[in-house]
Design an enzyme around this catalytic site. Structure first.
Site, PDB file in Angstrom:
ATOM      1  N   GLY A   1       6.162  -6.645   6.251  1.00 52.50           N
ATOM      2  CA  GLY A   1       7.271  -6.405   5.329  1.00 52.50           C
ATOM      3  C   GLY A   1       8.618  -6.332   6.021  1.00 52.50           C
TER       4      GLY A   1
ATOM      5  N   ASP B   1      -1.056  -4.069   8.727  1.00 53.61           N
ATOM      6  CA  ASP B   1      -1.513  -5.447   8.520  1.00 53.61           C
ATOM      7  C   ASP B   1      -2.851  -5.668   9.214  1.00 53.61           C
ATOM      8  OD1 ASP B   1       0.807  -6.424   7.010  1.00 53.61           O
ATOM      9  OD2 ASP B   1       1.895  -6.008   8.852  1.00 53.61           O
TER      10      ASP B   1
ATOM     11  N   THR C   1       0.832  -1.202   0.000  1.00 56.23           N
ATOM     12  CA  THR C   1       0.000   0.000   0.000  1.00 56.23           C
ATOM     13  C   THR C   1       0.865   1.250   0.000  1.00 56.23           C
ATOM     14  OG1 THR C   1      -1.626  -1.251   1.286  1.00 56.23           O
ATOM     15  CG2 THR C   1      -1.992   1.105   1.071  1.00 56.23           C
TER      16      THR C   1
ATOM     17  N   GLU D   1       9.954   1.606  10.792  1.00 59.32           N
ATOM     18  CA  GLU D   1       8.646   2.248  10.695  1.00 59.32           C
ATOM     19  C   GLU D   1       8.292   2.932  12.010  1.00 59.32           C
ATOM     20  OE1 GLU D   1       6.577  -0.732   7.393  1.00 59.32           O
ATOM     21  OE2 GLU D   1       6.306  -1.104   9.536  1.00 59.32           O
TER      22      GLU D   1
END
Length: 226
Positions: free
Chosen positions: A97, A84, A31, A103
């Site tokens: 990922g 997710d 995404t 992140e």
């Protein structure tokens, strides 16, 4: 609409959160990739981006977007990334990922976290998606035992080469995926797992969750604010 079409719809909607002349935090995953492609169309409007993974940095550069090292950046107006799973309070599971640590670090610098996801990612209780936990390699066995004691079923994530070797993150660490959890108190579980010696961080984004979620649905983009 296909899942990719839903992801593309929220990626386009997320452009409204881009602040002109600023540096944008960008996540990792399918995404986020759609968002990067949209960001490339307006790259003249931004100063650049901070990437949450080497793969994201490469994709940003392929669009001619300047990539900044996070150490050069004091603050950012927004971090945009997928999830997710996300619940109704904005707590998320991330890390499919394998970029969960970076992140979480990049997100911590941003003033606002905008989650972009297709509608299937919205759940009542987190945990159906295995919870990723990034660990120091020498600790993976002992951490796995302690995760099992919390009621989970830990599985060391293997790389995609088919050689049976562990996946190695951008940080040189391993990922343990924890199955079988029903996470009714995400912040508490996030803290408990992060307090296990050998854990770098886990994929629960609850202490610092999303501020906004853009969900792709058949009826259009649905906006949730937390």
């Amino acid at each position: 609409m296909t899942q990719d079409e839903l992801k593309q719809a929220v990626a386009k909607a997320a452009i409204d959160y881009v602040v002109d002349g600023e540096i944008i935090g960008v996540g990792t995953g399918s995404t986020a990739n759609f968002f990067i492609d949209e960001l490339g169309k307006i790259k003249h409007r931004i100063k650049g981006a901070v990437a949450s993974s080497e793969a994201t940095a490469e994709r940003l550069r392929s669009h001619g977007i300047t990539v900044f090292d996070l150490n050069e950046v004091e603050t950012m107006p927004v971090y945009i990334d997928g999830a997710d799973e996300i619940n109704g309070a904005g707590a998320m599971i991330k890390g499919g990922g394998a970029a969960l640590t970076r992140e979480k670090i990049v997100a911590s610098v941003a003033q606002k976290f905008v989650c972009i996801a297709d509608g299937s990612k919205l759940v009542e209780v987190l945990g159906n998606f295995p919870l990723p936990v990034e660990v120091i390699p020498m600790s993976h066995a002992v951490v796995a035992r302690k995760l099992a004691a919390l009621g989970g079923q830990p599985r060391l994530r293997l790389n995609k080469n088919g050689d049976g070797q562990p996946l190695v993150t951008d940080n040189g660490c391993y990922i343990i995926d924890v199955l079988g959890l029903s996470i009714t108190d995400p912040a508490d579980i996030e803290d408990k797992i992060n307090n296990i010696v050998g854990v770098v961080t886990n994929g629960l984004f609850a202490r610092q969750g999303a501020n906004v979620c853009l969900l792709g649905t058949a009826e259009g983009v649905r906006k949730l604010e937390f």
